[in-house]
Design an enzyme around this catalytic site. Structure first.
Site, short mmCIF file in Angstrom:
data_model
loop_
_atom_site.label_atom_id
_atom_site.label_comp_id
_atom_site.label_asym_id
_atom_site.label_seq_id
_atom_site.Cartn_x
_atom_site.Cartn_y
_atom_site.Cartn_z
N ARG A 167 90.10 38.33 -29.34
CA ARG A 167 90.07 39.57 -28.46
C ARG A 167 91.51 39.30 -27.50
O ARG A 167 91.59 38.25 -26.96
CB ARG A 167 89.03 40.01 -27.74
CG ARG A 167 89.20 41.34 -26.93
CD ARG A 167 87.95 41.40 -25.95
NE ARG A 167 87.95 40.59 -24.80
CZ ARG A 167 88.60 40.55 -23.79
NH1 ARG A 167 89.70 41.65 -23.67
NH2 ARG A 167 88.43 39.60 -23.04
N ALA A 168 92.26 40.36 -27.15
CA ALA A 168 93.20 40.55 -26.20
C ALA A 168 93.10 41.98 -25.60
O ALA A 168 92.63 42.75 -26.17
CB ALA A 168 94.55 40.30 -26.59
N SER A 169 93.42 42.12 -24.27
CA SER A 169 93.11 43.11 -23.42
C SER A 169 94.09 44.43 -23.82
O SER A 169 93.52 45.49 -23.98
CB SER A 169 92.98 42.88 -21.89
OG SER A 169 92.06 42.13 -21.75
N THR A 170 95.16 43.96 -24.24
CA THR A 170 96.36 45.27 -24.45
C THR A 170 97.17 44.75 -25.54
O THR A 170 97.00 43.80 -26.30
CB THR A 170 97.31 45.05 -23.29
OG1 THR A 170 98.25 44.26 -23.30
CG2 THR A 170 96.66 45.26 -21.96
N GLN A 227 99.56 42.04 -26.01
CA GLN A 227 98.98 40.86 -25.94
C GLN A 227 98.70 40.38 -27.48
O GLN A 227 98.38 41.17 -28.23
CB GLN A 227 97.82 40.55 -25.17
CG GLN A 227 98.19 40.77 -23.43
CD GLN A 227 97.02 40.69 -22.69
OE1 GLN A 227 95.88 41.11 -23.16
NE2 GLN A 227 97.03 40.14 -21.48
#
Length: 218
Positions: free
Chosen positions: A8-11, A14
């Site tokens: 997972r990445a926040s944006t 990324q």
């Protein structure tokens, strides 16, 4: 037992798959293979995680949910973390994180008693790391808000630069008597923008009129 990797990445800017090689190396060192990989770009502070829930839906009791760090799984509030934990427990999934060595034992313990002991220890540490991850998230948001407030107070934060060409076109449309609805549809500008430009136009016209008043000669 199947290993399912969660990345997972926040944006969207990324790279959610950044840690994939580390997860693959971790499994290869233990003669394990990642059966499926689930990647998404969503905030860890939100339960809106379609790929995470797809992973859990695909999982069977005893499967491993493999993550790089606990904060990849959760920056959730306590209430939301409890909901996610309950679902993980209901599915019988084991959470293993590269940054949580005690969780690694979950991948090779077949003895029921030992497995329960590791599960209890791992659960406690997961709770602790999830709480730390949430605190870090809250702290960063608070510092960001303080920084914005300070910048505004010091006059260092300005709004978006004005679209001069668009606003000039809107002003011409206002002068020609076109309705606000027509202008909004044509330009995409908000009604508040039209109000601001209309007031500016009237102020400009008034100032121009004042300058054009002939001198009385007194």
């Amino acid at each position: 037992m199947l290993v399912r990797a969660y990345l997972r990445a926040s944006t969207k800017e990324q790279d959610a798959g950044r840690a994939k090689a580390d997860l693959v190396d971790f499994c290869q060192a233990r003669a394990l293979t990642i059966a499926a990989t689930y990647e998404e770009n969503e905030s860890g502070a939100s339960l809106h995680r379609p790929q995470l829930f797809r992973l859990l839906e695909d999982s069977h009791p005893g499967d491993v949910l493999l993550i790089e760090q606990v904060d990849r799984l959760s920056r959730l509030s306590e209430q939301d973390w409890d909901k996610l934990k309950a679902l993980i427990k209901e599915k019988g999934v084991r959470v293993v994180a590269l940054d949580l060595p005690t969780s690694h034992m979950m991948m090779k313990s077949d003895d029921a008693f030992t497995s329960r002991m590791f599960d209890a220890i791992n659960s406690m540490l997961l709770d602790m790391l999830a709480a730390i991850a949430r605190k870090d998230y809250d702290d960063r948001r608070r510092r960001q808000a303080q920084g914005i407030a300070k910048a505004k107070a010091e006059g260092r934060m300005k709004g978006r630069p004005e679209d001069a060409k668009r606003n000039e076109a809107i002003t011409l449309m206002l002068r020609s008597g076109q309705s606000w609805n027509t202008i909004v549809q044509a330009t995409g500008a908000s009604r508040s923008t039209l109000s601001r430009l209309s007031q500016r136009m009237k102020a400009t016209d008034l100032a121009h009129a004042d300058n054009c008043i002939p001198d009385s000669g007194d």
